[in-house]
Design a protein around this motif. Structure first.
Motif, PDB file in Angstrom:
ATOM      1  N   ARG A  52      20.577  25.649   0.349  1.00 19.97           N
ATOM      2  CA  ARG A  52      21.205  25.090   1.545  1.00 19.97           C
ATOM      3  C   ARG A  52      21.143  26.096   2.708  1.00 19.97           C
ATOM      4  NH1 ARG A  52      26.782  23.403  -0.873  1.00 19.97           N
ATOM      5  NH2 ARG A  52      26.121  24.863  -2.495  1.00 19.97           N
ATOM      6  N   GLU A  53      21.588  25.703   3.877  1.00 24.41           N
ATOM      7  CA  GLU A  53      21.404  26.532   5.069  1.00 24.41           C
ATOM      8  C   GLU A  53      22.699  27.172   5.560  1.00 24.41           C
ATOM      9  OE1 GLU A  53      19.334  24.286   8.083  1.00 24.41           O
ATOM     10  OE2 GLU A  53      17.447  24.624   7.003  1.00 24.41           O
ATOM     11  N   HIS A  54      22.557  28.287   6.228  1.00 20.55           N
ATOM     12  CA  HIS A  54      23.656  28.904   6.963  1.00 20.55           C
ATOM     13  C   HIS A  54      23.055  29.574   8.191  1.00 20.55           C
ATOM     14  CE1 HIS A  54      27.795  30.466   7.245  1.00 20.55           C
ATOM     15  NE2 HIS A  54      27.192  31.330   8.039  1.00 20.55           N
ATOM     16  N   PRO A  55      23.667  29.369   9.386  1.00 14.25           N
ATOM     17  CA  PRO A  55      23.059  29.906  10.605  1.00 14.25           C
ATOM     18  C   PRO A  55      22.906  31.428  10.576  1.00 14.25           C
ATOM     19  CG  PRO A  55      25.234  28.925  11.062  1.00 14.25           C
ATOM     20  CD  PRO A  55      24.876  28.569   9.667  1.00 14.25           C
ATOM     21  N   GLY A  56      21.680  31.897  10.792  1.00 15.18           N
ATOM     22  CA  GLY A  56      21.409  33.338  10.827  1.00 15.18           C
ATOM     23  C   GLY A  56      20.965  33.916   9.503  1.00 15.18           C
ATOM     24  N   ILE A  57      20.934  33.066   8.464  1.00 17.38           N
ATOM     25  CA  ILE A  57      20.554  33.579   7.147  1.00 17.38           C
ATOM     26  C   ILE A  57      19.356  32.795   6.624  1.00 17.38           C
ATOM     27  CG2 ILE A  57      21.353  34.093   4.810  1.00 17.38           C
ATOM     28  CD1 ILE A  57      24.153  34.192   5.829  1.00 17.38           C
ATOM     29  N   THR A  58      18.331  33.520   6.191  1.00 15.41           N
ATOM     30  CA  THR A  58      17.175  32.850   5.610  1.00 15.41           C
ATOM     31  C   THR A  58      16.804  33.516   4.298  1.00 15.41           C
ATOM     32  OG1 THR A  58      15.812  34.229   7.051  1.00 15.41           O
ATOM     33  CG2 THR A  58      16.122  31.946   7.728  1.00 15.41           C
TER      34      THR A  58
END
Lengths: 182, 182
Positions: B91-97
């Protein structure tokens, strides 16, 4: 010896918290313990850490973590959540004690006190003497009344113009003192 | 810009861990994120943190946390346990890849690389140039093969003779660079 005193305005004073953050920001206490007492695979035996807990239901309480006596610890937050819950429910852990005490009373027991503030004298020029005691505020800072009181016994010291996390301030002070001793 | 690269030999590469410590010492990744990216009530927008995760079941993975884009974060371990679990489950989180990548490949993309080692040249005398990239080992250290490889592209730098936690090393480097910029 080095001592760090963290004023935790909201730190919970019993063991009824779902996690450290929701225990009145006891996570800040954990982070400060981590940076006060741990080097790589070693405990700093020459450091004592104090947290003055001002949260409900039994403030003020002083939590004392003595590097000299500390045993059975690890560096992660979960471990310290378990330890703090145990100690705050009246059980024991080697090197950790809890007592009814206020910041003002604690400060009166100490000499060589330095209050961390961006506007203080630079740590590079101030005379820290031997066995310095550093007083730090939590995420909100020291209450004005307490700060005024502490400054009757100590001086403002600065590590720079930027504002750091309490734990980072402790890390930086430990480093600066290590370099002097080294 | 400042970049920190943490080599996490055992860091879990899926979301199936009971807590960060038991996720192959992902607590060390959390502590390093804390000291890389957070100041008091502020995120360091000029820092990017990388962790190379070498644990099961899908190594190697690169976790990238970009201060410039980071949002919706707090400083406690529990928050980061939730974030890492989310990102490691796709899943996604802003600023993290997250991407499939190895330390060796990552290093080839970078210039101005410094490997933290007690025996390196002092950070007080070495020329860090602009936009330095610091490579740190976890609680065990860099594997010899990887260190030899990285040193073909970078230099050893030392913050002193004592061995610190990876997170403390990052805190100290950030402080030293802040003082120079200040």
């Amino acid at each position: 010896m080095r001592e760090f005193i963290l004023y935790s305005r909201t730190g919970r004073t019993d063991s009824r918290f779902p996690n450290l953050r929701e225990g009145g920001r006891l996570d800040v206490v954990y982070q400060s313990v981590l940076m006060s007492l741990f080097r790589s695979h070693a405990i700093r035996r020459n450091v004592t850490f104090h947290a003055l807990l001002g949260g409900p239901p039994n403030p003020p309480l002083e939590l004392i973590v003595e590097g000299e006596k500390l045993r059975d610890v690890r560096t992660d937050e979960k471990t310290w959540e378990d330890i703090l819950r145990r100690v705050l429910s009246g059980r024991e852990h080697p090197g950790i004690t809890l007592r009814k005490n206020s910041l003002q009373h604690l400060v009166k027991e100490k000499t060589n006190i330095f209050v961390l503030e961006e506007s203080g004298e630079s740590i590079n020029t101030i005379d820290l003497g031997s066995d310095p005691v550093f007083v730090l505020g939590d995420q909100v800072g020291l209450p004005k009344k307490d700060e005024d009181f502490v400054l009757r016994y100590g001086k403002k010291v600065s590590i720079g113009e930027k504002a750091y996390l309490a734990s980072a301030c402790i890390c930086i002070i430990n480093y600066i003192l290590d370099r002097r001793e080294g």
